[in-house]
Scaffold this motif. Sequence first.
Motif, PDB file in Angstrom:
ATOM      1  N   ASP A  95       0.853  -1.183   0.000  1.00  0.00           N
ATOM      2  CA  ASP A  95       0.000   0.000   0.000  1.00  0.00           C
ATOM      3  C   ASP A  95       0.891   1.235   0.000  1.00  0.00           C
ATOM      4  N   GLN A 117      -2.708   0.522  -4.144  1.00  0.00           N
ATOM      5  CA  GLN A 117      -2.531  -0.856  -3.678  1.00  0.00           C
ATOM      6  C   GLN A 117      -2.025  -1.728  -4.822  1.00  0.00           C
ATOM      7  N   ARG A 183     -10.532  -5.581  -2.451  1.00  0.00           N
ATOM      8  CA  ARG A 183     -10.306  -4.243  -1.896  1.00  0.00           C
ATOM      9  C   ARG A 183     -11.394  -3.956  -0.859  1.00  0.00           C
TER      10      ARG A 183
END
Length: 195
Positions: A95, A117, A183
């Motif tokens: 990240d 990400q 996600r």
Amino acid sequence: MKKLIFSALFGLLATVAIQAQTGNSFGVKGGLNYNANGDYFESIGSNAEHPDRNVGYHIGIFGKLGNRFFFRPELVYTSTKSDYKNDKFKLKKLDAPMLVGLKVLGPLNVFAGPSFQYILKSEFDDVNIKDIENDFTVGLNFGIGLTLNNIGIDLRYERGLNENEAKFLTNNNIDLNSRLDTRPDQLILSFSIAL
């Protein structure tokens, strides 16, 4: 030799003192992530009996430029897990939040910004993952932090700006058209130390 060591220590202390005055810093951070499957608040309610089901961790580095208004880029390795009907979905990713913040009162600050990400590895118990829509996605972080000298703590919420689904197959390679979001929304608690 003593003069050299003393000079090096003095130089290091002077650098830290100058950075403390300007607000610029560099450091390490780590903490816990709590993922949500589906609706975040429903997920918290259903996991009350087993609070460790969707807990992951993160560790990384950060930089901070500015004092009252600041820019804080981070690079973080994150490992998460999510329970889906007694199976575990595990995700390892990098990240890179790019946060802009504001000191609001004393050591208290607020911040927000995009979080990039990149998925390194994903696995689902007893199931083969066929494909992930995108290895690279963008999300949004926003939160509140507290900084005392070189120690910081922050609590943030992260959500994806779009869903990133993965298809998966059973062990018999039968496509069930089943999907899960790589996600998920997260609540992230971080501790940091400026070096």
